[in-house]
Design a protein around this motif. Structure first.
Motif, mmCIF file in Angstrom:
data_model
loop_
_atom_site.group_PDB
_atom_site.id
_atom_site.type_symbol
_atom_site.label_atom_id
_atom_site.label_comp_id
_atom_site.label_asym_id
_atom_site.label_seq_id
_atom_site.Cartn_x
_atom_site.Cartn_y
_atom_site.Cartn_z
ATOM 1 N N ASN A 19 -8.988 39.693 -27.448
ATOM 2 C CA ASN A 19 -9.793 39.441 -26.262
ATOM 3 C C ASN A 19 -10.032 37.940 -26.209
ATOM 4 O OD1 ASN A 19 -11.833 39.272 -24.374
ATOM 5 N ND2 ASN A 19 -12.907 41.065 -25.130
ATOM 6 N N ILE A 20 -9.478 37.267 -25.200
ATOM 7 C CA ILE A 20 -9.559 35.810 -25.125
ATOM 8 C C ILE A 20 -10.234 35.410 -23.822
ATOM 9 C CG2 ILE A 20 -8.278 33.649 -25.090
ATOM 10 C CD1 ILE A 20 -5.986 35.120 -26.511
ATOM 11 N N SER A 21 -11.311 34.668 -23.929
ATOM 12 C CA SER A 21 -11.967 34.155 -22.738
ATOM 13 C C SER A 21 -11.566 32.698 -22.543
ATOM 14 C CB SER A 21 -13.485 34.270 -22.855
ATOM 15 O OG SER A 21 -13.933 33.516 -23.960
ATOM 16 N N VAL A 22 -11.446 32.304 -21.289
ATOM 17 C CA VAL A 22 -11.169 30.921 -20.891
ATOM 18 C C VAL A 22 -12.335 30.512 -20.013
ATOM 19 C CG1 VAL A 22 -9.619 29.421 -19.616
ATOM 20 C CG2 VAL A 22 -8.674 31.269 -21.024
ATOM 21 N N ILE A 23 -13.074 29.504 -20.448
ATOM 22 C CA ILE A 23 -14.330 29.136 -19.785
ATOM 23 C C ILE A 23 -14.239 27.694 -19.286
ATOM 24 C CG2 ILE A 23 -16.826 28.979 -20.095
ATOM 25 C CD1 ILE A 23 -16.162 30.781 -22.735
ATOM 26 N N ALA A 24 -14.368 27.512 -17.989
ATOM 27 C CA ALA A 24 -14.266 26.171 -17.403
ATOM 28 C C ALA A 24 -15.400 25.283 -17.893
ATOM 29 C CB ALA A 24 -14.294 26.267 -15.882
ATOM 30 N N TYR A 25 -15.052 24.054 -18.258
ATOM 31 C CA TYR A 25 -16.105 23.084 -18.598
ATOM 32 C C TYR A 25 -16.935 22.763 -17.360
ATOM 33 C CZ TYR A 25 -13.573 22.002 -22.929
ATOM 34 O OH TYR A 25 -12.949 22.072 -24.137
ATOM 35 N N ASP A 26 -16.228 22.595 -16.242
ATOM 36 C CA ASP A 26 -16.876 22.255 -14.970
ATOM 37 C C ASP A 26 -16.710 23.456 -14.030
ATOM 38 O OD1 ASP A 26 -17.531 21.341 -12.397
ATOM 39 O OD2 ASP A 26 -16.674 19.351 -12.768
ATOM 40 N N PRO A 27 -17.792 24.012 -13.523
ATOM 41 C CA PRO A 27 -17.679 25.174 -12.633
ATOM 42 C C PRO A 27 -16.759 24.937 -11.434
ATOM 43 C CG PRO A 27 -19.959 24.811 -13.235
ATOM 44 C CD PRO A 27 -19.185 23.646 -13.770
ATOM 45 N N GLN A 28 -16.591 23.682 -11.034
ATOM 46 C CA GLN A 28 -15.702 23.380 -9.906
ATOM 47 C C GLN A 28 -14.239 23.646 -10.248
ATOM 48 O OE1 GLN A 28 -16.516 19.463 -8.423
ATOM 49 N NE2 GLN A 28 -18.612 19.973 -7.871
ATOM 50 N N ASP A 29 -13.892 23.754 -11.519
ATOM 51 C CA ASP A 29 -12.512 24.026 -11.929
ATOM 52 C C ASP A 29 -12.198 25.521 -11.985
ATOM 53 O OD1 ASP A 29 -11.754 21.375 -12.190
ATOM 54 O OD2 ASP A 29 -12.543 21.260 -14.237
ATOM 55 N N TYR A 30 -13.192 26.359 -11.791
ATOM 56 C CA TYR A 30 -12.972 27.801 -11.923
ATOM 57 C C TYR A 30 -11.869 28.305 -10.988
ATOM 58 C CZ TYR A 30 -13.614 32.812 -11.618
ATOM 59 O OH TYR A 30 -13.379 34.161 -11.598
ATOM 60 N N GLU A 31 -11.885 27.912 -9.729
ATOM 61 C CA GLU A 31 -10.861 28.394 -8.787
ATOM 62 C C GLU A 31 -9.466 27.944 -9.189
ATOM 63 O OE1 GLU A 31 -12.851 31.060 -6.969
ATOM 64 O OE2 GLU A 31 -10.806 30.632 -6.301
ATOM 65 N N HIS A 32 -9.367 26.732 -9.729
ATOM 66 C CA HIS A 32 -8.073 26.242 -10.219
ATOM 67 C C HIS A 32 -7.593 27.113 -11.386
ATOM 68 C CE1 HIS A 32 -4.963 23.207 -10.509
ATOM 69 N NE2 HIS A 32 -5.181 23.079 -11.814
ATOM 70 N N LEU A 33 -8.488 27.448 -12.271
ATOM 71 C CA LEU A 33 -8.132 28.336 -13.389
ATOM 72 C C LEU A 33 -7.736 29.706 -12.853
ATOM 73 C CD1 LEU A 33 -10.973 27.606 -15.981
ATOM 74 C CD2 LEU A 33 -8.690 26.598 -15.883
ATOM 75 N N ARG A 34 -8.523 30.223 -11.941
ATOM 76 C CA ARG A 34 -8.260 31.562 -11.383
ATOM 77 C C ARG A 34 -6.882 31.616 -10.712
ATOM 78 N NH1 ARG A 34 -8.890 35.041 -7.446
ATOM 79 N NH2 ARG A 34 -9.598 33.821 -5.725
ATOM 80 N N GLU A 35 -6.511 30.529 -10.061
ATOM 81 C CA GLU A 35 -5.231 30.490 -9.357
ATOM 82 C C GLU A 35 -4.045 30.371 -10.322
ATOM 83 O OE1 GLU A 35 -2.940 27.753 -6.022
ATOM 84 O OE2 GLU A 35 -5.087 27.488 -6.327
ATOM 85 N N HIS A 36 -4.228 29.638 -11.410
ATOM 86 C CA HIS A 36 -3.073 29.302 -12.256
ATOM 87 C C HIS A 36 -3.038 29.982 -13.623
ATOM 88 C CE1 HIS A 36 -1.597 26.408 -9.388
ATOM 89 N NE2 HIS A 36 -2.843 25.967 -9.253
ATOM 90 N N VAL A 37 -4.121 30.511 -14.088
ATOM 91 C CA VAL A 37 -4.102 31.219 -15.382
ATOM 92 C C VAL A 37 -4.083 32.713 -15.058
ATOM 93 C CG1 VAL A 37 -5.136 31.449 -17.665
ATOM 94 C CG2 VAL A 37 -5.409 29.306 -16.392
ATOM 95 N N THR A 38 -2.915 33.163 -14.710
ATOM 96 C CA THR A 38 -2.727 34.539 -14.255
ATOM 97 C C THR A 38 -2.249 35.432 -15.404
ATOM 98 O OG1 THR A 38 -0.429 34.109 -13.684
ATOM 99 C CG2 THR A 38 -2.078 33.708 -11.956
#
Length: 102
Positions: A19-38
């Motif tokens: 179980n691996i979580s990826v947590i954005a340092y900056d909340p503004q990066d969340y959408e970028h993570l959501r789009e590209h860490v599929t």
């Protein structure tokens, strides 16, 4: 740019599942993570290490994605001969994923 430039990670395990979580340092990066860490990219990143399903859970309120990787730990902590039977090294490997610029 590496994923580790945008996020940190926490891990857990149960049996043969990591179980691996990826947590954005900056909340503004969340959408970028959501789009590209599929799911598809995570599966491709780990290749043959993951033998089962990969499921992604989205946690927008804390800017995190959680990946459950089944069939990953070669039988689990007590049965595996792997050096890191707990899979904590998998989170470091995931943070090495290449990310497109924002």
């Amino acid at each position: 740019m590496k994923l580790r430039d945008l996020a940190h990670s926490r891990t857990g395990d149960k049996g043969d599942t990591s179980n691996i979580s990826v947590i954005a340092y900056d909340p503004q990066d969340y959408e970028h993570l959501r789009e590209h860490v599929t799911v598809e990219r995570v599966r491709a990143h780990f290749g043959d290490i993951v033998q089962g399903d990969v499921t992604r859970y989205e946690l927008p309120n804390i800017g995190a994605l959680n990946f459950v990787l089944k069939g990953t730990l070669r039988g689990g902590v007590t049965r595996s001969l792997a050096l890191d039977a707990h899979g904590k090294a998998l989170s470091s490997a995931l943070l090495d994923m290449e990310m497109p610029e924002r």
